[in-house]
Design a protein around this motif. Structure first.
Motif, PDB file in Angstrom:
ATOM      1  N   LYS A   8      36.352  61.665  37.518  1.00  0.00           N
ATOM      2  CA  LYS A   8      36.855  60.845  36.401  1.00  0.00           C
ATOM      3  C   LYS A   8      37.409  59.523  36.902  1.00  0.00           C
ATOM      4  O   LYS A   8      37.206  58.473  36.303  1.00  0.00           O
ATOM      5  N   GLU A   9      38.124  59.574  38.039  1.00  0.00           N
ATOM      6  CA  GLU A   9      38.693  58.350  38.604  1.00  0.00           C
ATOM      7  C   GLU A   9      37.593  57.391  39.024  1.00  0.00           C
ATOM      8  O   GLU A   9      37.667  56.182  38.771  1.00  0.00           O
ATOM      9  N   LYS A  10      36.550  57.935  39.652  1.00  0.00           N
ATOM     10  CA  LYS A  10      35.432  57.103  40.086  1.00  0.00           C
ATOM     11  C   LYS A  10      34.706  56.487  38.896  1.00  0.00           C
ATOM     12  O   LYS A  10      34.286  55.346  38.919  1.00  0.00           O
ATOM     13  N   ILE A  11      34.541  57.278  37.825  1.00  0.00           N
ATOM     14  CA  ILE A  11      33.878  56.764  36.624  1.00  0.00           C
ATOM     15  C   ILE A  11      34.709  55.645  36.002  1.00  0.00           C
ATOM     16  O   ILE A  11      34.176  54.619  35.562  1.00  0.00           O
ATOM     17  N   GLY A  12      36.045  55.847  35.990  1.00  0.00           N
ATOM     18  CA  GLY A  12      36.930  54.800  35.459  1.00  0.00           C
ATOM     19  C   GLY A  12      36.826  53.516  36.259  1.00  0.00           C
ATOM     20  O   GLY A  12      36.764  52.418  35.702  1.00  0.00           O
ATOM     21  N   GLU A  13      36.801  53.660  37.589  1.00  0.00           N
ATOM     22  CA  GLU A  13      36.646  52.483  38.446  1.00  0.00           C
ATOM     23  C   GLU A  13      35.298  51.817  38.205  1.00  0.00           C
ATOM     24  O   GLU A  13      35.187  50.592  38.196  1.00  0.00           O
ATOM     25  N   GLY A  14      34.256  52.648  38.021  1.00  0.00           N
ATOM     26  CA  GLY A  14      32.914  52.107  37.766  1.00  0.00           C
ATOM     27  C   GLY A  14      32.858  51.320  36.472  1.00  0.00           C
ATOM     28  O   GLY A  14      32.233  50.259  36.403  1.00  0.00           O
ATOM     29  N   GLU A  15      33.550  51.826  35.429  1.00  0.00           N
ATOM     30  CA  GLU A  15      33.562  51.123  34.143  1.00  0.00           C
ATOM     31  C   GLU A  15      34.284  49.785  34.255  1.00  0.00           C
ATOM     32  O   GLU A  15      33.851  48.776  33.689  1.00  0.00           O
ATOM     33  N   PHE A  17      34.576  48.021  37.006  1.00  0.00           N
ATOM     34  CA  PHE A  17      33.711  47.160  37.812  1.00  0.00           C
ATOM     35  C   PHE A  17      32.598  46.572  36.954  1.00  0.00           C
ATOM     36  O   PHE A  17      32.292  45.385  37.047  1.00  0.00           O
ATOM     37  N   GLN A  18      31.990  47.414  36.102  1.00  0.00           N
ATOM     38  CA  GLN A  18      30.905  46.948  35.242  1.00  0.00           C
ATOM     39  C   GLN A  18      31.400  45.901  34.261  1.00  0.00           C
ATOM     40  O   GLN A  18      30.710  44.919  33.977  1.00  0.00           O
ATOM     41  N   LEU A  19      32.618  46.099  33.738  1.00  0.00           N
ATOM     42  CA  LEU A  19      33.195  45.123  32.802  1.00  0.00           C
ATOM     43  C   LEU A  19      33.406  43.777  33.478  1.00  0.00           C
ATOM     44  O   LEU A  19      33.092  42.721  32.931  1.00  0.00           O
ATOM     45  N   GLY A  20      33.934  43.826  34.727  1.00  0.00           N
ATOM     46  CA  GLY A  20      34.120  42.588  35.479  1.00  0.00           C
ATOM     47  C   GLY A  20      32.800  41.923  35.814  1.00  0.00           C
ATOM     48  O   GLY A  20      32.684  40.691  35.780  1.00  0.00           O
ATOM     49  N   VAL A  22      29.980  42.150  34.044  1.00  0.00           N
ATOM     50  CA  VAL A  22      29.471  41.545  32.799  1.00  0.00           C
ATOM     51  C   VAL A  22      30.142  40.195  32.550  1.00  0.00           C
ATOM     52  O   VAL A  22      29.494  39.220  32.170  1.00  0.00           O
ATOM     53  N   GLY A  23      31.452  40.133  32.800  1.00  0.00           N
ATOM     54  CA  GLY A  23      32.175  38.866  32.640  1.00  0.00           C
ATOM     55  C   GLY A  23      31.666  37.803  33.585  1.00  0.00           C
ATOM     56  O   GLY A  23      31.475  36.643  33.199  1.00  0.00           O
ATOM     57  N   ALA A  24      31.420  38.190  34.848  1.00  0.00           N
ATOM     58  CA  ALA A  24      30.900  37.245  35.843  1.00  0.00           C
ATOM     59  C   ALA A  24      29.510  36.752  35.462  1.00  0.00           C
ATOM     60  O   ALA A  24      29.208  35.552  35.560  1.00  0.00           O
ATOM     61  N   LEU A  25      28.650  37.672  35.005  1.00  0.00           N
ATOM     62  CA  LEU A  25      27.296  37.295  34.590  1.00  0.00           C
ATOM     63  C   LEU A  25      27.329  36.361  33.386  1.00  0.00           C
ATOM     64  O   LEU A  25      26.581  35.380  33.325  1.00  0.00           O
ATOM     65  N   SER A  26      28.214  36.654  32.429  1.00  0.00           N
ATOM     66  CA  SER A  26      28.324  35.819  31.222  1.00  0.00           C
ATOM     67  C   SER A  26      28.797  34.412  31.572  1.00  0.00           C
ATOM     68  O   SER A  26      28.280  33.413  31.056  1.00  0.00           O
ATOM     69  N   LEU A  27      29.800  34.334  32.467  1.00  0.00           N
ATOM     70  CA  LEU A  27      30.305  33.033  32.901  1.00  0.00           C
ATOM     71  C   LEU A  27      29.208  32.245  33.604  1.00  0.00           C
ATOM     72  O   LEU A  27      29.050  31.035  33.382  1.00  0.00           O
ATOM     73  N   SER A  28      28.435  32.923  34.446  1.00  0.00           N
ATOM     74  CA  SER A  28      27.357  32.261  35.175  1.00  0.00           C
ATOM     75  C   SER A  28      26.300  31.706  34.223  1.00  0.00           C
ATOM     76  O   SER A  28      25.864  30.555  34.370  1.00  0.00           O
ATOM     77  N   VAL A  29      25.888  32.510  33.243  1.00  0.00           N
ATOM     78  CA  VAL A  29      24.874  32.064  32.282  1.00  0.00           C
ATOM     79  C   VAL A  29      25.378  30.887  31.463  1.00  0.00           C
ATOM     80  O   VAL A  29      24.712  29.848  31.346  1.00  0.00           O
ATOM     81  N   ALA A  30      26.586  31.029  30.899  1.00  0.00           N
ATOM     82  CA  ALA A  30      27.132  29.984  30.019  1.00  0.00           C
ATOM     83  C   ALA A  30      27.322  28.668  30.764  1.00  0.00           C
ATOM     84  O   ALA A  30      26.939  27.592  30.271  1.00  0.00           O
ATOM     85  N   SER A  31      27.904  28.733  31.979  1.00  0.00           N
ATOM     86  CA  SER A  31      28.167  27.502  32.735  1.00  0.00           C
ATOM     87  C   SER A  31      26.873  26.862  33.228  1.00  0.00           C
ATOM     88  O   SER A  31      26.724  25.633  33.189  1.00  0.00           O
TER      89      SER A  31
END
Length: 353
Positions: A8-15, A17-20, A22-31
């Protein structure tokens, strides 16, 4: 800690990480899309066609902004091997210069093929030198993506010896620089911001020195003789400000994902720029562009799906623990990097000094 709670802890960390990610990818595309539109205005409408010099200004402004952020304690300076940083920064600067030269000495179609070659070259280098493995599903999705982008962007292909050599060097240096971006962050445990801050001066210096000469070679014009009107100056400043987000997100995306994923993202930007160009400024558009973008988007969706699936599988792959025998309830379990380690002895605390 039980196996279930560790999972459960690993899954939480994975979620997280995935959220971060997605944010990095979105910033890269928009900029990136924003700066392409801004630079297109600057070069097409205002006739400022000095791409290499403009990139050197981007890097200089990025470094200055990061230096201010460091003074305000937004991040911590973490110096590491100076030779590595210097070599990495200069290599990045050279790859940018070579890409611009490749565009100048080749047809647009051949330049697009050069950009397409970066993904298979990166995959090959990572397999040969880093021992990385790419599943058949990932390879298939990348093939669909490259096919789609090729249909949408590659038109006239004209070959010449000098242009081909420059393209080859551009592909190799770009691949190596992007692989180094990922490996350096992991090897020296530095963040994307810390690496960008330390390498930026060397990238900027390389392009500040070579930029005016390369631009003169490609355009037959002198950047210092250009008439800088108020409008041109404002758009240049805007381009430099957007470049801060572009440069930051580039290092962030490569550090959090991989050089191949960053290149996939780059082709998504290409498709978006083509679409925006048609919608906003009514650039020429035909059935090949539409078909190519649709095929490329399908490849990106398949790639994203399989990457997410494989990441989740790695996160949840916590080995099953053996049944504890009676009297072994005090077993100490340490979970690190999705591996479960059994240690029946008392923990030994080592002096970190």
């Amino acid at each position: 800690m039980t196996a279930k709670s560790a999972t459960k802890e690993k899954i939480g960390e994975g979620e997280k990480f995935q959220l971060g990610t997605v944010g990095a990818l979105s910033l890269s595309v928009a900029s990136s899309v924003s700066i392409v539109i801004c630079n297109k205005t600057l070069m097409s409408s205002l006739r400022f066609i000095f791409a290499t010099t403009l990139t050197s200004w981007h890097l200089l402004v990025t470094f200055c902004s990061l230096h201010v952020a460091l003074k305000l304690r937004f991040f911590e300076h973490k110096p590491f091997e100076k030779k590595t940083v210097m070599g990495f920064g200069i290599l990045n600067g050279i790859s940018i210069g070579l890409l611009n030269l490749s565009l100048g000495f080749n047809s647009v179609g051949f330049y697009q093929m050069t950009k397409l070659a970066i993904i298979p070259c990166t995959v090959l280098l990572e397999i040969l030198f880093l021992g990385k493995k790419f599943s058949k599903r990932i390879q298939f999705s990348l093939a669909i993506l490259l096919l789609g982008v090729g249909i949408a962007t590659v038109t006239d292909v004209q070959l010449n010896a000098l242009g081909s050599l420059l393209s080859l060097l551009a592909v190799i240096t770009t691949c190596v620089a992007q692989i180094m971006t990922n490996t350096i962050q992991k090897k020296f445990k530095v963040s994307s911001t810390q690496l960008l801050y330390q390498s930026c001066p060397y990238q900027a210096a390389t392009l500040l020195i070579s930029g005016p000469y390369l631009d003169k070679l490609l355009t037959n014009l002198n950047v210092f003789s250009f008439k800088y009107t108020t409008q041109v100056t404002v758009v240049i400043i805007l381009s430099c400000l957007i470049s801060i987000a572009v440069n930051f997100s580039t290092f962030l995306v490569i550090g959090r994902t991989s050089p191949v994923t960053y290149q996939v993202l780059g082709h998504l930007k290409t498709c978006l720029v083509l679409a925006f160009g048609y919608i906003i400024v009514h650039d020429p558009f035909n059935w090949r562009n539409i078909l190519g973008i649709m095929v490329a988007m399908a490849g990106m969706i398949i790639y994203s799906y399989h990457c997410t699936l494989e990441t989740q599988q790695k996160v949840t792959e916590v080995p099953q623990l053996p049944q504890a025998r009676e009297g072994e309830n005090d077993t100490l379990i340490n979970v690190e990097n999705t591996s479960t380690i059994l240690n029946k002895r008392p923990p030994v605390y080592k002096d970190k000094n």
